[in-house]
Design an enzyme around this catalytic site. Sequence first.
Site, PDB file in Angstrom:
ATOM      1  N   SER A  53      -0.891  -0.684  -4.557  1.00  0.00           N
ATOM      2  CA  SER A  53      -1.827   0.407  -4.838  1.00  0.00           C
ATOM      3  C   SER A  53      -1.490   1.639  -4.022  1.00  0.00           C
ATOM      4  CB  SER A  53      -3.260  -0.031  -4.507  1.00  0.00           C
ATOM      5  OG  SER A  53      -3.417  -0.213  -3.110  1.00  0.00           O
ATOM      6  N   GLU A  64       0.836  -1.206   0.000  1.00  0.00           N
ATOM      7  CA  GLU A  64       0.000   0.000   0.000  1.00  0.00           C
ATOM      8  C   GLU A  64       0.865   1.248   0.000  1.00  0.00           C
ATOM      9  OE1 GLU A  64      -3.802  -1.449   2.734  1.00  0.00           O
ATOM     10  OE2 GLU A  64      -2.210  -0.225   3.609  1.00  0.00           O
ATOM     11  N   CYS A  65       0.640   2.147  -0.927  1.00  0.00           N
ATOM     12  CA  CYS A  65       1.282   3.462  -0.977  1.00  0.00           C
ATOM     13  C   CYS A  65       2.799   3.332  -0.830  1.00  0.00           C
ATOM     14  CB  CYS A  65       0.675   4.395   0.069  1.00  0.00           C
ATOM     15  SG  CYS A  65       0.949   6.150  -0.296  1.00  0.00           S
ATOM     16  N   GLY A  66       3.365   3.641   0.332  1.00  0.00           N
ATOM     17  CA  GLY A  66       4.810   3.489   0.497  1.00  0.00           C
ATOM     18  C   GLY A  66       5.280   2.083   0.226  1.00  0.00           C
TER      19      GLY A  66
END
Length: 469
Positions: free
Chosen positions: A447, A348-350
């Site tokens: 994502s 997720e993200c990072g």
Amino acid sequence: MAKTMPAILIAGTHSGVGKTTVAMALMAAFARRCAVAPFKVGPDYIDPSHHTAICGRASRNLDTFMMGEERVRETFARAAADADICVIEGAMGLYDGMGSSDVASAAHVARVLGLPVILVVDVKGVSRSAAAIVKGYCDFDERINVAGVILNKVGSPRHGDMVRTAIQQELPVPVVGEIPKSSRIELPSRHLGLYMAHEGYRKDYVTELESLAEDHLDIAAIRDIAQQTRDTGYAAADGGSSVGGVGFGDEDDGDGNGDGGGSTRHDITIGVARDPAFCFYYRDLIDSLKRDANLVFWSPLADDLPEADGFYFGGGYPELYVGELSARSKTRKEIRDAAADGVPIYGECGGMIYLCESLIDLDGNAYPMAGVLPAETAMTNRLQALGYTDATVSGNPVVPRGRIRGHEFHYSETNCAPDARFAYRMNRGKGISGGMDGLLEYATLGSYMHAPPSFDVSRFIESCRRHVR
């Protein structure tokens, strides 16, 4: 036997009014007296880390958009079960929700759970007008019980007397605290918000918060207000526990399961990246994984890849540790090899950024990353996305088909290969590119969207089991 839990929701007239400081000060003061269950309205990883450190038990998020009203009730009831009082920190202004609605607002959560609200008001530069502000918040929605007021940034004792008298003359709502402007506690922040509690930038802030509450808030009156919680059908069941939190080693009982002890061993193991670079995790999501899998917490900054049947890379600050992450070429290769072997991986993200081929910093320097996903990410000075997300999900090894709600918040752009495949079609939010998110490669999904606390982990668990077979 069920019981209605004493609880208070600390809300503000607007962002920056001081509700985080007030909420944490009350948590610190109550924690010396009794067991406090902390909560945070809305999507947030940072404030809950401080709640957890202060109260010694996990802070849970309550979000009516991402989780739905019923899941909010269930989460609250479960986490409140063995507490003496609940303190819930609101978000933005009391009535600020999605668009012009109250959905996902602090007021929405207060209404769903029947919580009394204590309103924090910045009174700098006003006297009698503060009564008009409070009256507006009391009258705006008759379903919301604004049961007390705390005045922040009071200029002097005389100023406090004027404001308090004006409110008492016009309204039956008691003033239960007056915080002088000289008592402001500074909590350093950066591009994604406050520093996380585990980073230890201030060793004395909890003591300062407790002193602020003891000196300037009417603790007894606030405790009485907490008794006004209405029974809305979610009453907390006796038993259960929420002690412990997602920190750094605070929930590992030494067997590698990270469950605080007493958990049944499972047939699969999931490695969860957890260190200063990857530190954004919802406790409810971690608990969902622990019901069906053994969890091994490890650090991409310091450890080799552990043996596991799947891996979860949460968000955080990989951009602050890009040199250290890139220098660990053995770990990066192990992740790349595991992905190529079909091991299910979720970022997720990072976490997604780390799974890409490279990360370009603000000076234009490119650092090799894990190299699983066919994309490169570049950091930017400008905020690229912020807010709630909603996506339609197609076939993938991590998230069940259908719909997923979450949130996004990042200062980066990710450029994908022309033939990149995606699992999310965005109905709300920006995603990675062209209204798409959920970049796919092998059995890996990454994502920008952060999954909600109520994330359905069944597909991920199933994929890990299939890989074992």
